[in-house]
Design a protein around this motif. Structure first.
Motif, PDB file in Angstrom:
ATOM      1  N   ASP A  55     -17.284  18.051  17.077  1.00 41.90           N
ATOM      2  CA  ASP A  55     -17.732  19.581  16.146  1.00 41.90           C
ATOM      3  C   ASP A  55     -17.809  19.429  14.943  1.00 41.90           C
ATOM      4  N   LYS A  56     -17.224  18.278  14.358  1.00 45.02           N
ATOM      5  CA  LYS A  56     -17.205  18.007  12.984  1.00 45.02           C
ATOM      6  C   LYS A  56     -17.921  16.404  11.823  1.00 45.02           C
ATOM      7  N   GLY A  57     -17.406  15.734  12.659  1.00 44.05           N
ATOM      8  CA  GLY A  57     -18.091  14.372  12.301  1.00 44.05           C
ATOM      9  C   GLY A  57     -16.721  14.082  11.583  1.00 44.05           C
ATOM     10  N   PHE A  58     -15.667  14.032  10.860  1.00 44.08           N
ATOM     11  CA  PHE A  58     -14.590  13.767   9.964  1.00 44.08           C
ATOM     12  C   PHE A  58     -13.584  14.154  10.167  1.00 44.08           C
ATOM     13  N   PHE A  59     -12.982  13.455   9.388  1.00 42.77           N
ATOM     14  CA  PHE A  59     -11.021  14.504   9.740  1.00 42.77           C
ATOM     15  C   PHE A  59      -9.735  13.235   8.544  1.00 42.77           C
ATOM     16  N   TYR A  60      -9.105  13.942   8.533  1.00 45.09           N
ATOM     17  CA  TYR A  60      -8.466  13.202   7.909  1.00 45.09           C
ATOM     18  C   TYR A  60      -7.358  12.802   8.054  1.00 45.09           C
ATOM     19  N   VAL A  61      -6.917  11.388   7.137  1.00 41.82           N
ATOM     20  CA  VAL A  61      -5.538  10.893   8.257  1.00 41.82           C
ATOM     21  C   VAL A  61      -4.644  10.272   7.377  1.00 41.82           C
ATOM     22  N   ILE A  62      -3.580  11.543   7.977  1.00 43.82           N
ATOM     23  CA  ILE A  62      -1.873  11.461   6.481  1.00 43.82           C
ATOM     24  C   ILE A  62      -1.271   9.985   7.325  1.00 43.82           C
ATOM     25  N   ASN A  63      -0.438   9.951   6.501  1.00 40.09           N
ATOM     26  CA  ASN A  63       0.753   8.756   6.969  1.00 40.09           C
ATOM     27  C   ASN A  63       0.216   7.708   7.521  1.00 40.09           C
ATOM     28  N   HIS A  64      -0.411   6.896   6.464  1.00 42.63           N
ATOM     29  CA  HIS A  64      -1.302   5.452   6.485  1.00 42.63           C
ATOM     30  C   HIS A  64      -0.014   4.341   6.555  1.00 42.63           C
ATOM     31  N   GLY A  65       0.788   5.583   5.902  1.00 41.32           N
ATOM     32  CA  GLY A  65       1.756   3.188   5.385  1.00 41.32           C
ATOM     33  C   GLY A  65       1.576   2.235   4.285  1.00 41.32           C
ATOM     34  N   LEU A  66       0.678   3.576   3.141  1.00 42.68           N
ATOM     35  CA  LEU A  66       0.389   3.626   2.081  1.00 42.68           C
ATOM     36  C   LEU A  66       1.219   4.064   1.136  1.00 42.68           C
ATOM     37  N   SER A  67       1.799   3.329   0.210  1.00 40.89           N
ATOM     38  CA  SER A  67       2.724   4.993  -0.316  1.00 40.89           C
ATOM     39  C   SER A  67       2.087   5.419  -1.656  1.00 40.89           C
ATOM     40  N   PRO A  68       2.422   6.610  -2.295  1.00 40.77           N
ATOM     41  CA  PRO A  68       1.391   7.116  -3.346  1.00 40.77           C
ATOM     42  C   PRO A  68       1.164   6.328  -5.063  1.00 40.77           C
ATOM     43  N   GLU A  69       2.629   4.588  -4.646  1.00 42.82           N
ATOM     44  CA  GLU A  69       1.979   4.272  -5.802  1.00 42.82           C
ATOM     45  C   GLU A  69       0.977   2.766  -5.398  1.00 42.82           C
ATOM     46  N   GLU A  70       1.384   2.544  -3.658  1.00 42.93           N
ATOM     47  CA  GLU A  70       0.057   1.594  -3.459  1.00 42.93           C
ATOM     48  C   GLU A  70      -1.581   2.380  -3.968  1.00 42.93           C
ATOM     49  N   THR A  71      -1.607   3.780  -3.361  1.00 40.61           N
ATOM     50  CA  THR A  71      -2.467   3.881  -3.413  1.00 40.61           C
ATOM     51  C   THR A  71      -2.931   4.244  -5.048  1.00 40.61           C
ATOM     52  N   THR A  72      -2.396   4.700  -5.715  1.00 41.03           N
ATOM     53  CA  THR A  72      -2.999   4.935  -7.197  1.00 41.03           C
ATOM     54  C   THR A  72      -3.232   3.225  -7.657  1.00 41.03           C
ATOM     55  N   ARG A  73      -2.407   2.363  -7.381  1.00 41.94           N
ATOM     56  CA  ARG A  73      -2.857   1.212  -7.701  1.00 41.94           C
ATOM     57  C   ARG A  73      -3.787   1.057  -7.378  1.00 41.94           C
ATOM     58  N   ILE A  74      -4.461   0.915  -5.881  1.00 42.73           N
ATOM     59  CA  ILE A  74      -5.772   0.797  -5.864  1.00 42.73           C
ATOM     60  C   ILE A  74      -7.475   1.621  -6.037  1.00 42.73           C
ATOM     61  N   PHE A  75      -6.732   2.951  -7.051  1.00 41.40           N
ATOM     62  CA  PHE A  75      -7.998   3.475  -7.131  1.00 41.40           C
ATOM     63  C   PHE A  75      -7.848   2.923  -8.762  1.00 41.40           C
ATOM     64  N   ASP A  76      -6.507   2.378  -9.332  1.00 34.53           N
ATOM     65  CA  ASP A  76      -6.852   1.601 -10.544  1.00 34.53           C
ATOM     66  C   ASP A  76      -7.457   0.184 -10.888  1.00 34.53           C
ATOM     67  N   ILE A  77      -7.349  -0.621  -9.558  1.00 36.95           N
ATOM     68  CA  ILE A  77      -8.244  -1.400  -8.925  1.00 36.95           C
ATOM     69  C   ILE A  77      -9.513  -1.113  -8.647  1.00 36.95           C
ATOM     70  N   ALA A  78     -10.471  -0.842  -7.951  1.00 37.82           N
ATOM     71  CA  ALA A  78     -11.317   0.313  -7.774  1.00 37.82           C
ATOM     72  C   ALA A  78     -12.485   0.325  -9.314  1.00 37.82           C
ATOM     73  N   ASP A  79     -11.314   1.237 -10.212  1.00 38.31           N
ATOM     74  CA  ASP A  79     -12.319   1.528 -11.490  1.00 38.31           C
ATOM     75  C   ASP A  79     -12.010   0.351 -12.202  1.00 38.31           C
ATOM     76  N   VAL A  80     -11.548  -0.984 -12.680  1.00 35.91           N
ATOM     77  CA  VAL A  80     -11.673  -1.706 -13.048  1.00 35.91           C
ATOM     78  C   VAL A  80     -13.413  -2.145 -12.530  1.00 35.91           C
ATOM     79  N   VAL A  81     -13.483  -2.006 -11.309  1.00 35.21           N
ATOM     80  CA  VAL A  81     -14.538  -2.976 -11.264  1.00 35.21           C
ATOM     81  C   VAL A  81     -15.981  -2.032 -11.946  1.00 35.21           C
ATOM     82  N   PHE A  82     -15.552  -0.803 -12.315  1.00 34.47           N
ATOM     83  CA  PHE A  82     -16.930  -0.312 -12.351  1.00 34.47           C
ATOM     84  C   PHE A  82     -16.508  -0.551 -13.954  1.00 34.47           C
ATOM     85  N   THR A  83     -16.013   0.385 -14.696  1.00 29.64           N
ATOM     86  CA  THR A  83     -15.716  -0.114 -16.319  1.00 29.64           C
ATOM     87  C   THR A  83     -15.135  -1.343 -17.104  1.00 29.64           C
ATOM     88  N   GLN A  84     -14.844  -2.483 -16.430  1.00 27.11           N
ATOM     89  CA  GLN A  84     -14.708  -3.696 -16.842  1.00 27.11           C
ATOM     90  C   GLN A  84     -15.882  -5.346 -16.489  1.00 27.11           C
TER      91      GLN A  84
END
Length: 218
Positions: A55-84
């Motif tokens: 019907d919509k082609g998308f959905f959210y996923v929760i309780n995927h096994g990554l903690s908030p700290e791990e999610t924050t860390r991967i965003f930090d790493i992603a930013d390194v690619v573009f800014t560093q």
């Protein structure tokens, strides 16, 4: 994926604040993967995922096994690619997707034509789940083991669960799609980091607020 105190230090990425604009958001289904550990839970989630994709082609996923700290860390790493990463390195490690069909590496801004002469403002960096398959910018190299663990976690604990749910929802053998996406298969499965840059109001009008044309993923 687990963060340890010995991980390389990277600058912290501070995301933009939540908009205060009164926007009409899409009402997407939320798939709770923690409920996929019983036959009854799988049956309910399979129906939910199937209907959401139909019907919509998308959905959210929760309780995927990554903690908030791990999610924050991967965003930090992603930013390194573009800014560093220097522009020279971005050019050196750019993907040749039109020539080879492979997205691995940088897709720099203004690569795709959207409409009315307006080019895209999305920068991406794609890393094959086998992180050693190709070279990477210098700033990213110390954190590649973390990226590899992130890719592996998502493949086995998120992607495979979703693929099984979709197969069950379509009344197919549970491993139908899993067998088509084996972890060790030679495929274009990768981690994608993305950064969206602002556009002018004029460009928004020319494109009718479209940022990327319709596309599919496989």
């Amino acid at each position: 994926m687990t963060i340890t105190t010995s991980e390389p230090a990277v600058p912290h990425y501070t995301p933009a604040p939540v908009t205060k604009e009164d926007l009409e958001y899409a009402d997407l289904e939320v798939i709770d993967l923690s409920k996929a550990n019983t036959p009854e839970g799988v049956a309910r989630l399979a129906e939910q995922a199937r209907d959401a994709m139909r019907d919509k082609g998308f959905f959210y996923v929760i309780n995927h096994g990554l903690s908030p700290e791990e999610t924050t860390r991967i965003f930090d790493i992603a930013d390194v690619v573009f800014t560093q990463t220097t522009e020279e390195e971005k050019e050196r490690y750019k993907s040749k997707l039109l020539e080879t069909g492979s997205y691995q590496g940088f897709k720099q801004r203004q690569y795709w034509h959207i409409d009315g002469g307006v080019l895209d403002q999305v920068e991406t960096y794609n890393i094959h789940r086998d992180v050693g398959r190709k070279g990477h910018p210098e700033a990213l190299r110390p954190v590649l083991p973390e990226v590899a663990r992130f890719a592996q976690h998502n493949h086995f604990n998120v992607l495979y669960v979703i693929l099984r749910l979709l197969a069950v929802g379509m009344e197919l053998p549970e491993d139908t799609f899993v067998k088509q996406h084996e972890y060790d298969a030679d495929s274009e499965t990768y981690v994608r980091f993305m950064k969206y840059y602002p556009r002018s109001e004029e460009d928004e009008i020319k494109t009718n607020n479209v940022w990327l044309k319709g596309h599919t993923g496989g």
